[in-house]
Design an enzyme around this catalytic site. Structure first.
Site, mmCIF file in Angstrom:
data_model
loop_
_atom_site.group_PDB
_atom_site.id
_atom_site.type_symbol
_atom_site.label_atom_id
_atom_site.label_comp_id
_atom_site.label_asym_id
_atom_site.label_seq_id
_atom_site.Cartn_x
_atom_site.Cartn_y
_atom_site.Cartn_z
ATOM 1 C CB SER A 139 -0.767 0.183 1.153
ATOM 2 O OG SER A 139 -1.447 1.282 1.663
ATOM 3 C CE LYS A 156 -1.507 -4.134 2.948
ATOM 4 N NZ LYS A 156 -1.856 -5.339 2.246
HETATM 5 N N1 LIG Z 1 -8.698 -0.483 -1.278
HETATM 6 C C1 LIG Z 1 -7.765 0.210 -0.881
HETATM 7 O O1 LIG Z 1 -7.914 1.681 -1.034
HETATM 8 C C2 LIG Z 1 -6.218 -0.319 -0.944
HETATM 9 C C3 LIG Z 1 -5.234 0.501 -0.983
HETATM 10 C C4 LIG Z 1 -3.924 -0.092 -0.843
HETATM 11 C C5 LIG Z 1 -3.746 -1.236 -0.484
HETATM 12 N N2 LIG Z 1 -4.942 -2.066 -0.550
HETATM 13 C C6 LIG Z 1 -4.630 -3.498 -0.517
HETATM 14 O O2 LIG Z 1 -5.307 -4.230 -1.299
HETATM 15 C C7 LIG Z 1 -5.865 -5.521 -1.090
HETATM 16 C C8 LIG Z 1 -7.064 -5.733 -1.205
HETATM 17 O O3 LIG Z 1 -8.034 -4.650 -0.755
HETATM 18 P P1 LIG Z 1 -9.512 -4.429 -0.936
HETATM 19 O O4 LIG Z 1 -9.889 -3.063 -0.439
HETATM 20 O O5 LIG Z 1 -9.940 -4.968 -2.281
HETATM 21 O O6 LIG Z 1 -10.083 -5.547 0.044
HETATM 22 P P2 LIG Z 1 -11.522 -5.863 0.580
HETATM 23 O O7 LIG Z 1 -12.482 -5.390 -0.048
HETATM 24 O O8 LIG Z 1 -11.341 -5.911 1.855
HETATM 25 O O9 LIG Z 1 -11.698 -7.389 0.064
HETATM 26 C C9 LIG Z 1 -10.850 -8.466 0.874
HETATM 27 C C10 LIG Z 1 -11.043 -9.869 0.145
HETATM 28 O O10 LIG Z 1 -10.373 -10.508 1.035
HETATM 29 C C11 LIG Z 1 -11.340 -11.763 1.849
HETATM 30 N N3 LIG Z 1 -10.783 -11.715 2.968
HETATM 31 C C12 LIG Z 1 -10.768 -10.891 4.050
HETATM 32 N N4 LIG Z 1 -10.078 -11.370 5.184
HETATM 33 C C13 LIG Z 1 -9.960 -12.678 4.966
HETATM 34 C C14 LIG Z 1 -9.192 -13.741 5.433
HETATM 35 N N5 LIG Z 1 -8.919 -13.522 6.975
HETATM 36 N N6 LIG Z 1 -9.041 -14.710 4.883
HETATM 37 C C15 LIG Z 1 -9.566 -15.117 3.796
HETATM 38 N N7 LIG Z 1 -9.981 -14.129 2.854
HETATM 39 C C16 LIG Z 1 -10.482 -13.010 3.598
HETATM 40 C C17 LIG Z 1 -12.782 -10.900 1.466
HETATM 41 O O11 LIG Z 1 -13.729 -11.816 1.660
HETATM 42 P P3 LIG Z 1 -14.347 -12.381 3.103
HETATM 43 O O12 LIG Z 1 -14.736 -11.164 3.834
HETATM 44 O O13 LIG Z 1 -15.671 -13.346 2.569
HETATM 45 O O14 LIG Z 1 -13.265 -13.107 3.717
HETATM 46 C C18 LIG Z 1 -12.607 -10.216 0.169
HETATM 47 O O15 LIG Z 1 -12.896 -11.246 -0.870
HETATM 48 C C19 LIG Z 1 -5.260 -5.366 0.700
HETATM 49 O O16 LIG Z 1 -4.045 -5.964 0.809
HETATM 50 C C20 LIG Z 1 -5.283 -3.911 0.953
HETATM 51 O O17 LIG Z 1 -4.539 -3.650 1.967
HETATM 52 C C21 LIG Z 1 -6.258 -1.673 -0.658
#
Ligand SMILES: NC(=O)c1ccc[n+]([C@@H]2O[C@H](COP(=O)([O-])OP(=O)(O)OC[C@H]3O[C@@H](n4cnc5c(N)ncnc54)[C@H](OP(=O)(O)O)[C@@H]3O)[C@@H](O)[C@H]2O)c1
Length: 253
Positions: A139, A156
């Site tokens: 991130s 991260k």
């Molecule tokens: N969104 C942003 O702005 C952003 C920015 C920078 C970096 N990131 C990084 O990008 C990645 C994805 O982020 P996102 O925002 O797309 O995430 P998200 O919307 O929270 O989606 C997370 C996914 O992971 C699954 N999940 C969550 N906890 C889990 C666990 N303990 N075991 C197995 N599956 C799990 C969720 O499904 P379930 O809930 O059904 O498990 C979902 O499919 C992360 O590493 C995040 O730190 C995101």
């Protein structure tokens, strides 16, 4: 440009929503077979159906990556069902939070340890591939100060150092390792929608930091990940690629 993903076998964690979902949809659209997980069985089933419609082999499973033994068993089973693993994208995060030690353990076990455990469990498959590729999801919070001194930001950052060192260690086996740092990514049901609804001032300030006045999308991150994961990026290893729509302000040489 042909990315050379057709027939590759990819395993992505946390792929029913957001960035992970966009990654598996794109990899499948490019002809890769896909294994993925999330905790909700119902959402795993829905995602598997959507991916199967693209005509590739799909292995979806419900697992909590925080449960080390169950997670490793799931990885082995998924690689066996796919017939190997060429690409690994550990994408799950515990997210942010300031609940002191509770968040430090959670971010360590989920963000860091699930990535390390996955790399170790799948390494023999990745070595056998001949074009193995790991893309870790970090991130911009790791490379510039953001919001508060959260465990999320520090953990991260650990991934970037781990990824670089691992790339040196496994390069002789033709396994590449890179990290991607997305900036703020907006999608329905995601963290930034929640922030928009609960912390309007913080949301507006973040939006103002984007030179073109908009957040990134999961699909835009997925394209960067798919390129790095693919044989088309054969020269790129040990890199940390920032995909942030100009959100960060530091000059890095
Ligand atoms: N969104 C942003 O702005 C952003 C920015 C920078 C970096 N990131 C990084 O990008 C990645 C994805 O982020 P996102 O925002 O797309 O995430 P998200 O919307 O929270 O989606 C997370 C996914 O992971 C699954 N999940 C969550 N906890 C889990 C666990 N303990 N075991 C197995 N599956 C799990 C969720 O499904 P379930 O809930 O059904 O498990 C979902 O499919 C992360 O590493 C995040 O730190 C995101």
């Amino acid at each position: 440009m042909d990315l050379g993903l057709r027939g590759k076998k990819a395993i992505v964690t946390g792929a029913t929503k957001g960035i992970g979902r966009a990654i598996v949809e794109l990899l499948a659209a490019e002809g890769a077979d896909v294994g993925f997980c999330a905790r909700s069985e119902e959402e795993v089933e829905e995602t598997a159906k959507s991916l199967q419609a693209r005509g590739v082999n799909v292995v979806g499973g419900p697992v909590n990556v925080r449960d080390g033994e169950a997670y490793k068993a799931w990885l082995e089973k998924t690689a066996a069902e796919l017939g190997g693993c060429d690409i690994f994208v550990p994408n799950v995060s515990a997210g942010g939070g300031m609940d002191s030690e509770k968040n430090w353990w959670k971010n360590f076990e989920i963000d860091v340890l699930h990535t390390v455990r996955g790399c170790e469990a799948l390494m023999e498959h990745l070595k056998k591939s001949g074009s193995g590729s790991i893309v870790m999801i970090s991130s911009t919070n790791a490379i510039e100060t953001f919001a508060a001194p959260m465990a999320y930001n520090a953990m991260k950052a650990a991934l970037i150092t781990y990824g670089k060192q691992l790339s040196q260690f496994v390069g002789r086996h033709n396994v590449r390792v890179n990290t991607v740092c997305p900036g703020p990514i907006y999608f329905e049901g995601g963290a930034w929608e929640m922030i928009k609804n609960t912390q309007q001032k913080f949301y507006d300030a973040t939006l103002r930091a984007m030179p073109n006045g908009r957040f990134g999308t999961p699909e835009e991150v997925a394209r960067v990940v798919a390129f790095l994961a693919s044989p088309a990026a054969s020269l790129v290893t040990g890199a940390n690629v920032v995909a942030d729509n100009g959100f960060t302000k530091g000059v890095r040489f």
